[in-house]
Design a protein around this motif. Sequence first.
Motif, PDB file in Angstrom:
ATOM      1  N   VAL A 266      52.729  44.598  28.128  1.00 52.41           N
ATOM      2  CA  VAL A 266      52.729  43.553  29.154  1.00 52.41           C
ATOM      3  C   VAL A 266      53.742  42.496  28.736  1.00 52.41           C
ATOM      4  O   VAL A 266      53.582  41.830  27.709  1.00 52.41           O
ATOM      5  N   VAL A 267      54.807  42.343  29.535  1.00 51.32           N
ATOM      6  CA  VAL A 267      55.914  41.464  29.145  1.00 51.32           C
ATOM      7  C   VAL A 267      55.851  40.106  29.830  1.00 51.32           C
ATOM      8  O   VAL A 267      56.559  39.180  29.434  1.00 51.32           O
ATOM      9  N   SER A 268      55.010  39.981  30.882  1.00 47.54           N
ATOM     10  CA  SER A 268      54.848  38.667  31.512  1.00 47.54           C
ATOM     11  C   SER A 268      53.535  38.625  32.274  1.00 47.54           C
ATOM     12  O   SER A 268      53.036  39.647  32.747  1.00 47.54           O
ATOM     13  N   ARG A 269      52.987  37.421  32.361  1.00 51.84           N
ATOM     14  CA  ARG A 269      51.790  37.159  33.166  1.00 51.84           C
ATOM     15  C   ARG A 269      52.010  35.824  33.862  1.00 51.84           C
ATOM     16  O   ARG A 269      52.123  34.786  33.225  1.00 51.84           O
ATOM     17  N   THR A 270      52.114  35.862  35.182  1.00 51.20           N
ATOM     18  CA  THR A 270      52.529  34.700  35.964  1.00 51.20           C
ATOM     19  C   THR A 270      51.493  34.391  37.036  1.00 51.20           C
ATOM     20  O   THR A 270      51.005  35.303  37.705  1.00 51.20           O
ATOM     21  N   PRO A 271      51.134  33.111  37.241  1.00 50.52           N
ATOM     22  CA  PRO A 271      50.234  32.773  38.352  1.00 50.52           C
ATOM     23  C   PRO A 271      50.805  33.286  39.668  1.00 50.52           C
ATOM     24  O   PRO A 271      51.989  33.116  39.955  1.00 50.52           O
ATOM     25  N   PHE A 272      49.951  33.904  40.448  1.00 48.82           N
ATOM     26  CA  PHE A 272      50.372  34.539  41.700  1.00 48.82           C
ATOM     27  C   PHE A 272      50.087  33.575  42.839  1.00 48.82           C
ATOM     28  O   PHE A 272      48.985  33.542  43.395  1.00 48.82           O
ATOM     29  N   ALA A 273      51.072  32.773  43.206  1.00 48.06           N
ATOM     30  CA  ALA A 273      50.864  31.658  44.123  1.00 48.06           C
ATOM     31  C   ALA A 273      50.436  32.094  45.514  1.00 48.06           C
ATOM     32  O   ALA A 273      49.731  31.371  46.218  1.00 48.06           O
ATOM     33  N   SER A 274      50.839  33.281  45.944  1.00 48.58           N
ATOM     34  CA  SER A 274      50.589  33.713  47.326  1.00 48.58           C
ATOM     35  C   SER A 274      49.399  34.643  47.448  1.00 48.58           C
ATOM     36  O   SER A 274      49.282  35.389  48.409  1.00 48.58           O
ATOM     37  N   ALA A 275      48.470  34.600  46.488  1.00 49.43           N
ATOM     38  CA  ALA A 275      47.381  35.581  46.457  1.00 49.43           C
ATOM     39  C   ALA A 275      46.423  35.471  47.623  1.00 49.43           C
ATOM     40  O   ALA A 275      45.675  36.395  47.898  1.00 49.43           O
ATOM     41  N   GLY A 276      46.416  34.349  48.330  1.00 48.97           N
ATOM     42  CA  GLY A 276      45.547  34.247  49.493  1.00 48.97           C
ATOM     43  C   GLY A 276      44.276  33.492  49.188  1.00 48.97           C
ATOM     44  O   GLY A 276      44.153  32.788  48.196  1.00 48.97           O
ATOM     45  N   GLN A 277      43.272  33.659  50.062  1.00 50.54           N
ATOM     46  CA  GLN A 277      42.057  32.887  49.957  1.00 50.54           C
ATOM     47  C   GLN A 277      41.176  33.393  48.826  1.00 50.54           C
ATOM     48  O   GLN A 277      41.252  34.526  48.404  1.00 50.54           O
ATOM     49  N   GLY A 278      40.280  32.535  48.381  1.00 45.83           N
ATOM     50  CA  GLY A 278      39.360  32.899  47.313  1.00 45.83           C
ATOM     51  C   GLY A 278      39.479  31.908  46.181  1.00 45.83           C
ATOM     52  O   GLY A 278      40.537  31.330  45.944  1.00 45.83           O
ATOM     53  N   SER A 279      38.400  31.674  45.479  1.00 46.72           N
ATOM     54  CA  SER A 279      38.403  30.654  44.441  1.00 46.72           C
ATOM     55  C   SER A 279      38.799  31.203  43.081  1.00 46.72           C
ATOM     56  O   SER A 279      38.916  30.458  42.132  1.00 46.72           O
ATOM     57  N   GLU A 280      38.979  32.529  42.988  1.00 43.52           N
ATOM     58  CA  GLU A 280      39.403  33.082  41.703  1.00 43.52           C
ATOM     59  C   GLU A 280      40.920  32.957  41.559  1.00 43.52           C
ATOM     60  O   GLU A 280      41.652  32.960  42.524  1.00 43.52           O
ATOM     61  N   ASP A 281      41.365  32.814  40.323  1.00 41.69           N
ATOM     62  CA  ASP A 281      42.802  32.819  40.045  1.00 41.69           C
ATOM     63  C   ASP A 281      43.318  34.248  40.108  1.00 41.69           C
ATOM     64  O   ASP A 281      42.588  35.200  39.864  1.00 41.69           O
ATOM     65  N   VAL A 282      44.593  34.385  40.429  1.00 39.00           N
ATOM     66  CA  VAL A 282      45.237  35.696  40.452  1.00 39.00           C
ATOM     67  C   VAL A 282      46.505  35.616  39.608  1.00 39.00           C
ATOM     68  O   VAL A 282      47.298  34.683  39.752  1.00 39.00           O
ATOM     69  N   LEU A 283      46.684  36.573  38.719  1.00 40.08           N
ATOM     70  CA  LEU A 283      47.885  36.655  37.901  1.00 40.08           C
ATOM     71  C   LEU A 283      48.697  37.885  38.289  1.00 40.08           C
ATOM     72  O   LEU A 283      48.134  38.922  38.627  1.00 40.08           O
TER      73      LEU A 283
END
Length: 277
Positions: free
Chosen positions: A249-266
């Motif tokens: 795994v060479v990068s882990r970036t916050p996924f700004a466009s993940a949509g609705q929901g209170s969980e974070d998406v990377l």
Amino acid sequence: MSEKIARGTVRTTRSDVLLASAGGRGVLCGIYDEDAADTYHDLMQDADGTAEAREFADRIRPESGPVLELAAGTGRLTFPLLELGHTVTALELSAAMLDILRKRLENEPPDVRDRCTVVQGDMTAFALDERFETVVVSSGSVNVLDDAGRPGLYASVRENLAPGGRFLLAVAVAEAVKSESTERQQELSGLSGRRYVLHARMSPVEEIHEITIYPADETADPFVVCTNRIRLLKVDQVVRELEQAGFDVVSRTPFASAGQGSEDVLLLEALPRVAGS
């Protein structure tokens, strides 16, 4: 007469209440099941995947060949990727969703149709005749899989990646979820104009995000209740699983466009490990 229940469908606390009220009109199915294809597409048509597609596209090398998209559904991410100029192989298990995707392709210009190949297949166990420099999985799809299903996904991707290829996967993670259980409910409008109710329950103890979608019209016949259970995963757990499957795994970036929901998406970017490294 009892309600109809699709095999393997997740029951939720809310779905049990709804089905008891609907009686013989009730149809319980997973959001990705055949019986839910029309509901899924009605809601997803209004969910623009362009921003999400751009986040993936920013990590796809211009000179790379066709993109393999897993769990393509009815094309929420497929069509924006095509519009961005990519050639896409869209793999999806549901025949009903693939039918909708193919019908949508029929309305596209020849240039777009020619750049899309549609394949029916299970993202946890597939083998294609082509190797891809980029494989993408949109937000939430990995989280539908259990501990037994994810290794199959990783192994299949590794076998179908070209040397030096990239595996881009968006993962809903548990780190930022509140410590207490929460529930929320909202009305949604599909592109057809039909109204739905979305009931969501977040349980940090169980590490799940449980979703129930049903008609706002309580007299609807059939009364289709769609459910989904998203597993909230620890980042380190997913990274460890990928490493065990032969990826770095060479990068882990916050996924700004993940949509609705209170969980974070990377958005994780993983490369197949070179033998001997």
